[in-house]
Design a protein around this motif. Structure first.
Motif, PDB file in Angstrom:
ATOM      1  N   ILE A 110     -57.577  44.310 -20.692  1.00 52.25           N
ATOM      2  CA  ILE A 110     -57.190  44.645 -22.071  1.00 52.25           C
ATOM      3  C   ILE A 110     -56.572  43.445 -22.770  1.00 52.25           C
ATOM      4  CG2 ILE A 110     -55.635  46.060 -23.475  1.00 52.25           C
ATOM      5  CD1 ILE A 110     -55.943  48.240 -21.287  1.00 52.25           C
ATOM      6  N   LEU A 111     -55.671  42.742 -22.070  1.00 56.04           N
ATOM      7  CA  LEU A 111     -54.996  41.584 -22.665  1.00 56.04           C
ATOM      8  C   LEU A 111     -55.968  40.437 -22.945  1.00 56.04           C
ATOM      9  CD1 LEU A 111     -51.693  41.511 -20.563  1.00 56.04           C
ATOM     10  CD2 LEU A 111     -51.990  42.306 -22.917  1.00 56.04           C
ATOM     11  N   ASN A 112     -57.111  40.419 -22.271  1.00 57.26           N
ATOM     12  CA  ASN A 112     -58.118  39.386 -22.497  1.00 57.26           C
ATOM     13  C   ASN A 112     -59.236  39.866 -23.423  1.00 57.26           C
ATOM     14  OD1 ASN A 112     -57.969  36.726 -20.626  1.00 57.26           O
ATOM     15  ND2 ASN A 112     -56.904  38.424 -19.634  1.00 57.26           N
ATOM     16  N   SER A 164     -63.128  38.167 -29.061  1.00 62.56           N
ATOM     17  CA  SER A 164     -63.532  37.104 -28.148  1.00 62.56           C
ATOM     18  C   SER A 164     -62.767  37.323 -26.852  1.00 62.56           C
ATOM     19  CB  SER A 164     -63.188  35.732 -28.737  1.00 62.56           C
ATOM     20  OG  SER A 164     -61.801  35.659 -29.042  1.00 62.56           O
ATOM     21  N   VAL A 165     -63.474  37.338 -25.748  1.00 62.54           N
ATOM     22  CA  VAL A 165     -62.837  37.679 -24.475  1.00 62.54           C
ATOM     23  C   VAL A 165     -62.186  36.447 -23.862  1.00 62.54           C
ATOM     24  CG1 VAL A 165     -64.417  39.583 -24.061  1.00 62.54           C
ATOM     25  CG2 VAL A 165     -64.953  37.335 -23.146  1.00 62.54           C
ATOM     26  N   GLY A 166     -61.052  36.683 -23.203  1.00 64.35           N
ATOM     27  CA  GLY A 166     -60.318  35.605 -22.556  1.00 64.35           C
ATOM     28  C   GLY A 166     -60.885  35.274 -21.189  1.00 64.35           C
ATOM     29  N   PRO A 167     -60.381  34.254 -20.564  1.00 66.27           N
ATOM     30  CA  PRO A 167     -60.914  33.804 -19.260  1.00 66.27           C
ATOM     31  C   PRO A 167     -60.683  34.799 -18.125  1.00 66.27           C
ATOM     32  CG  PRO A 167     -58.910  32.607 -19.833  1.00 66.27           C
ATOM     33  CD  PRO A 167     -59.305  33.372 -21.054  1.00 66.27           C
ATOM     34  N   GLY A 168     -59.691  35.683 -18.284  1.00 65.30           N
ATOM     35  CA  GLY A 168     -59.417  36.634 -17.206  1.00 65.30           C
ATOM     36  C   GLY A 168     -60.241  37.900 -17.284  1.00 65.30           C
ATOM     37  N   PHE A 169     -61.072  38.048 -18.327  1.00 66.39           N
ATOM     38  CA  PHE A 169     -61.812  39.296 -18.556  1.00 66.39           C
ATOM     39  C   PHE A 169     -62.834  39.570 -17.456  1.00 66.39           C
ATOM     40  CE2 PHE A 169     -65.261  41.837 -20.337  1.00 66.39           C
ATOM     41  CZ  PHE A 169     -64.576  42.863 -20.987  1.00 66.39           C
TER      42      PHE A 169
END
Length: 289
Positions: free
Chosen positions: A175-177, A56-61
């Motif tokens: 990557i972190l998102n 699931s992708v984060g808001p910063g993706f």
């Protein structure tokens, strides 16, 4: 030290890709040279979706992807333009300046802090980039710096270093998102598809040229795929600045490739500069992380 091994692997595959494309595709335009690895790499990245978990992708993706992708397209295109114009050993090593820009952008975007030893290691890498042109010192202290502007590929690669300083940090946010492999699949699939469409539509690339040597093209795609896997995985394990500094030792491999395969001259100072860069990388790996 898994991150170190992966970062060195990314450096090796980056230099190998540049040497491979210069050796087998330099008869093409620089636009086509830059497209070949990603044109053939697209199916590999897409096939990876069947073997990885979709996160699931984060808001910063998406916001990061929106600005990283166009900058990356410009940077990689200029990268191949540089190696098309100038010797390999006088272009790729100038990416050693990227950590300076990563140091600035990493602090602004990722709020990363660096130890003094890490900064010292990065300075050694930059000094190594200066020494590579030391044969121009006969023209004064600024001779090696002026030599950058006399060699078009070197000057272009310095601009690429600035752009990679931005995209490397933005890429870590992506990557972190999400996840390392998912980020690689999305970035390089979009890169390959969009750049192919743009270059074919504008007449900058010919489909006939792209498919003329399929086996060599597949090999180029495999190399860039391996680089992306090493790069993105290492990014999750350490500071962006440290990882990119180690990856910039691709300049060491490029000097070797330039000497062995392209018979480039003036290798002595380039080897010395490469050794200084190695020392800087060692300082970062042992005491800067």
């Amino acid at each position: 030290m898994i991150w170190l091994t992966l970062s060195v692997g990314a450096a090796f595959f980056m230099a190998t890709n540049s040497a491979f494309i210069k050796r087998f595709f330099s008869d093409l335009s620089s636009w086509e040279m830059g497209l070949i690895p990603y044109f053939y790499g697209c199916p590999l990245f897409l096939a990876t979706l069947a073997f990885i978990d979709i996160p699931s992708v984060g808001p910063g993706f998406l916001p990061s992807l929106a600005w990283v992708l166009p900058l990356l397209m410009i940077a990689i295109t200029l990268h191949y333009r540089a190696i098309h114009l100038s010797p390999l050993s006088l272009t790729l090593p100038f990416l050693s300046f990227t950590p300076v820009f990563v140091l600035l952008t990493g602090g602004l975007i990722l709020d990363e802090t660096l130890k003094p030893q890490g900064v010292a290691g990065m300075l050694l890498v930059v000094v190594g980039g200066y020494v590579i042109n030391l044969d121009s010192a006969r023209y004064g202290f600024l001779g090696p710096i002026k030599a950058i502007w006399k060699e078009p590929g070197s000057a272009i690669m310095l601009l690429v270093a600035v752009l990679f300083g931005l995209t490397s940090v933005g890429g870590k946010v992506i990557i972190l998102n999400s996840s390392p492999m998912f980020a690689a699949v999305v970035i390089f699939t979009l890169y390959g598809v969009l750049l192919t469409l743009i270059l074919l539509a504008t007449g900058k690339a010919s489909l006939k040229n792209l498919i003329r040597r399929p086996l060599l093209g597949i090999a180029a795609g495999l190399i860039v795929f391996a680089e992306a896997v090493c790069h993105n995985t290492a990014m999750t394990l350490t500071s962006a600045a440290y990882m990119i500094t180690i990856k910039r030792t691709a300049g060491i491999f490029s000097v070797l490739y330039g000497w062995l395969f392209f018979k480039e001259r003036g290798i002595r100072f380039r080897f010395i500069g490469a050794l200084i860069m190695t020392a800087g990388a060692a300082v970062i790996a042992l005491w800067g992380g």
